[in-house]
Design a protein around this motif. Structure first.
Motif, PDB file in Angstrom:
ATOM      1  N   ILE A  15       0.840  -1.195   0.000  1.00 21.67           N
ATOM      2  CA  ILE A  15       0.000   0.000   0.000  1.00 21.67           C
ATOM      3  C   ILE A  15       0.874   1.244   0.000  1.00 21.67           C
ATOM      4  N   GLU A  16       0.261   2.373  -0.311  1.00 19.43           N
ATOM      5  CA  GLU A  16       0.961   3.652  -0.296  1.00 19.43           C
ATOM      6  C   GLU A  16       0.303   4.581   0.716  1.00 19.43           C
ATOM      7  N   ILE A  17       1.133   5.401   1.340  1.00 22.72           N
ATOM      8  CA  ILE A  17       0.654   6.433   2.257  1.00 22.72           C
ATOM      9  C   ILE A  17       1.211   7.776   1.797  1.00 22.72           C
ATOM     10  N   ALA A  18       0.342   8.753   1.612  1.00 16.73           N
ATOM     11  CA  ALA A  18       0.804  10.093   1.277  1.00 16.73           C
ATOM     12  C   ALA A  18       1.546  10.689   2.460  1.00 16.73           C
ATOM     13  N   SER A  19       2.691  11.265   2.196  1.00 16.10           N
ATOM     14  CA  SER A  19       3.501  11.843   3.261  1.00 16.10           C
ATOM     15  C   SER A  19       4.248  13.062   2.742  1.00 16.10           C
ATOM     16  N   SER A  20       4.406  14.055   3.612  1.00  9.36           N
ATOM     17  CA  SER A  20       5.135  15.258   3.217  1.00  9.36           C
ATOM     18  C   SER A  20       6.639  15.053   3.271  1.00  9.36           C
ATOM     19  N   ALA A  21       7.077  13.927   3.810  1.00 11.96           N
ATOM     20  CA  ALA A  21       8.512  13.649   3.914  1.00 11.96           C
ATOM     21  C   ALA A  21       8.753  12.172   3.632  1.00 11.96           C
ATOM     22  N   GLY A  22       9.991  11.860   3.276  1.00 18.22           N
ATOM     23  CA  GLY A  22      10.370  10.466   3.076  1.00 18.22           C
ATOM     24  C   GLY A  22       9.816   9.845   1.815  1.00 18.22           C
ATOM     25  N   LYS A  23       9.592  10.635   0.781  1.00 14.19           N
ATOM     26  CA  LYS A  23       9.015  10.108  -0.446  1.00 14.19           C
ATOM     27  C   LYS A  23       9.839   8.935  -0.968  1.00 14.19           C
ATOM     28  N   GLY A  24       9.155   7.829  -1.253  1.00 17.28           N
ATOM     29  CA  GLY A  24       9.817   6.652  -1.796  1.00 17.28           C
ATOM     30  C   GLY A  24      10.295   5.652  -0.771  1.00 17.28           C
ATOM     31  N   LEU A  25      10.275   6.002   0.513  1.00 24.09           N
ATOM     32  CA  LEU A  25      10.701   5.064   1.546  1.00 24.09           C
ATOM     33  C   LEU A  25       9.776   3.853   1.580  1.00 24.09           C
ATOM     34  N   ARG A  26      10.372   2.675   1.694  1.00 23.61           N
ATOM     35  CA  ARG A  26       9.617   1.421   1.721  1.00 23.61           C
ATOM     36  C   ARG A  26       9.756   0.820   3.120  1.00 23.61           C
ATOM     37  N   ILE A  27       8.627   0.725   3.814  1.00 22.68           N
ATOM     38  CA  ILE A  27       8.592   0.267   5.210  1.00 22.68           C
ATOM     39  C   ILE A  27       7.909  -1.098   5.256  1.00 22.68           C
ATOM     40  N   LEU A  28       8.597  -2.082   5.799  1.00 19.00           N
ATOM     41  CA  LEU A  28       7.995  -3.394   6.006  1.00 19.00           C
ATOM     42  C   LEU A  28       7.486  -3.482   7.435  1.00 19.00           C
ATOM     43  N   HIS A  29       6.180  -3.678   7.602  1.00 19.58           N
ATOM     44  CA  HIS A  29       5.574  -3.803   8.928  1.00 19.58           C
ATOM     45  C   HIS A  29       5.252  -5.268   9.181  1.00 19.58           C
ATOM     46  N   ILE A  30       5.880  -5.842  10.219  1.00 11.92           N
ATOM     47  CA  ILE A  30       5.584  -7.205  10.640  1.00 11.92           C
ATOM     48  C   ILE A  30       5.138  -7.180  12.095  1.00 11.92           C
ATOM     49  N   SER A  31       4.344  -8.170  12.470  1.00 16.06           N
ATOM     50  CA  SER A  31       3.841  -8.199  13.838  1.00 16.06           C
ATOM     51  C   SER A  31       3.340  -9.594  14.174  1.00 16.06           C
ATOM     52  N   ASP A  32       3.290  -9.892  15.474  1.00 20.52           N
ATOM     53  CA  ASP A  32       2.605 -11.074  15.992  1.00 20.52           C
ATOM     54  C   ASP A  32       3.040 -12.362  15.292  1.00 20.52           C
ATOM     55  N   LEU A  33       4.348 -12.597  15.291  1.00 19.46           N
ATOM     56  CA  LEU A  33       4.829 -13.862  14.739  1.00 19.46           C
ATOM     57  C   LEU A  33       4.352 -15.041  15.581  1.00 19.46           C
ATOM     58  N   HIS A  34       4.323 -14.875  16.901  1.00 25.24           N
ATOM     59  CA  HIS A  34       3.968 -15.974  17.817  1.00 25.24           C
ATOM     60  C   HIS A  34       4.734 -17.236  17.416  1.00 25.24           C
ATOM     61  N   PHE A  35       6.038 -17.070  17.251  1.00 20.71           N
ATOM     62  CA  PHE A  35       6.845 -18.139  16.662  1.00 20.71           C
ATOM     63  C   PHE A  35       7.060 -19.277  17.652  1.00 20.71           C
ATOM     64  N   ALA A  36       6.977 -20.494  17.121  1.00 24.42           N
ATOM     65  CA  ALA A  36       7.224 -21.698  17.909  1.00 24.42           C
ATOM     66  C   ALA A  36       8.161 -22.602  17.124  1.00 24.42           C
ATOM     67  N   PRO A  37       8.934 -23.447  17.794  1.00 22.74           N
ATOM     68  CA  PRO A  37       9.826 -24.370  17.089  1.00 22.74           C
ATOM     69  C   PRO A  37       9.069 -25.220  16.073  1.00 22.74           C
ATOM     70  N   GLY A  38       9.690 -25.430  14.921  1.00 19.54           N
ATOM     71  CA  GLY A  38       9.109 -26.287  13.898  1.00 19.54           C
ATOM     72  C   GLY A  38       8.191 -25.599  12.918  1.00 19.54           C
ATOM     73  N   SER A 257      -1.629 -17.683  18.602  1.00 18.56           N
ATOM     74  CA  SER A 257      -1.245 -18.556  19.694  1.00 18.56           C
ATOM     75  C   SER A 257      -1.303 -20.025  19.275  1.00 18.56           C
ATOM     76  N   ILE A 258      -0.342 -20.808  19.770  1.00 14.79           N
ATOM     77  CA  ILE A 258      -0.364 -22.242  19.490  1.00 14.79           C
ATOM     78  C   ILE A 258      -1.576 -22.910  20.136  1.00 14.79           C
ATOM     79  N   TYR A 259      -2.222 -22.223  21.075  1.00 16.20           N
ATOM     80  CA  TYR A 259      -3.409 -22.767  21.729  1.00 16.20           C
ATOM     81  C   TYR A 259      -4.710 -22.272  21.087  1.00 16.20           C
ATOM     82  N   ALA A 260      -4.586 -21.428  20.067  1.00 17.51           N
ATOM     83  CA  ALA A 260      -5.747 -20.986  19.286  1.00 17.51           C
ATOM     84  C   ALA A 260      -5.309 -20.821  17.838  1.00 17.51           C
TER      85      ALA A 260
END
Length: 276
Positions: A15-38, A257-260
């Motif tokens: 997606i794109e966000i209009a901004s008065s600064a930082g034109k062209g910057l590419r931001i990767l947003h990650i969240s809630d990996l809830h990582f477990a082995p395997g 969650s591994i429980y849900a």
């Protein structure tokens, strides 16, 4: 863009966000990996994200999802740790999950009356910091990328009552000659949004909601696990107070969650945001 792993589909939103600064910057947003082995499919998806070559990564917490998750999670994040980044924690970065009644999910924001196993959060943080990522848990930070000076204001997890709203003005004062200010938190409680608006951030990033996780068709969320209205459970929305306007991006999250371990009409995803 869809990526199919051996545990189901993952999605990359662009997606794109209009901004008065930082034109062209590419931001990767990650969240809630809830990582477990395997969790190899999840690790493969995270590795695929590195091919997007973002300018920097914003990680809004709940990376850990098991008492033995630290080493596997760090290994999974390694392809992204080559890029500049910032992070905050969620409650699961402090304690391992524990079994609970899945119906409790629909009875309001979750509580941790019986804490799970304490995790070595500092070791996990230190490894991310060692990769060059900024720890924004109740802290400010700055990055200069492509000649754009980016200021960050961070809050620790409000879902756990760890946020320091009183410290935000001091954080703001510590930022020097920035071109754009970004607010980063795990849980998008309304008081978190109000606090960032008061500090005049241009863009806010959060996770925690899992996009609703169990949704009606069209990803119509039934719950956000906080006081954020369900129509804002994922994606972009605009917020304002009497003096300022800002955009908020809430991530669907990559795991649960591994429980849900169930998502309905709400695939796991990450988002690449371009400032334009």
């Amino acid at each position: 863009m869809w990526i199919t792993g051996n545990s189901g589909p993952f999605k990359i939103h662009e997606i794109e966000i209009a901004s008065s600064a930082g034109k062209g910057l590419r931001i990767l947003h990650i969240s809630d990996l809830h990582f477990a082995p395997g969790q190899t499919a999840k690790a493969d998806f995270i590795a695929k994200l590195a091919e997007l070559e973002p300018d920097f990564v914003i990680n809004t917490g709940d990376n850990l999802g098991h008492k033995d998750a630290i080493n596997p999670a760090l290994l999974a994040l390694e392809p992204l740790r080559q890029f500049p980044g910032v992070f905050v924690n969620g409650s699961n970065d402090y304690r391992a999950p524990k079994p609970r009644n899945p119906l409790r999910y629909f009875m309001g924001p979750s509580k941790n009356s019986t804490p799970g196993v304490r995790l070595d959060t500092k070791r996990f943080e230190d490894e991310l910091i060692g990769s060059g990522w900024l720890n924004l848990n109740n802290k400010a930070g700055q990055l200069e990328i492509n000649s754009t000076r980016i200021g960050f204001l961070g809050l620790n997890d409000a879902h756990e009552g760890l946020e320091d709203f009183a410290g935000l003005p001091k954080q703001t004062a510590s930022l020097k000659e920035v071109d754009i200010t970004i607010g980063v938190a795990h849980a998008p409680y309304l008081e978190v949004i109000d606090a960032f608006l008061e500090q005049r951030v241009e863009i806010m990033f959060a996770g925690h909601t899992h996009g609703g996780q169990l949704c009606l068709p069209g990803q119509k969320a039934l719950i956000t696990n906080c006081d954020l209205p369900t129509k804002y459970a994922s994606g972009l929305s605009a917020w304002s107070d009497d003096n300022h306007q800002a955009m908020l991006h809430v991530s669907n999250g990559i795991g649960c969650s591994i429980y849900a371990p169930l998502r309905i009409f709400c695939p796991p995803s990450a988002t690449l945001i371009t400032l334009s």
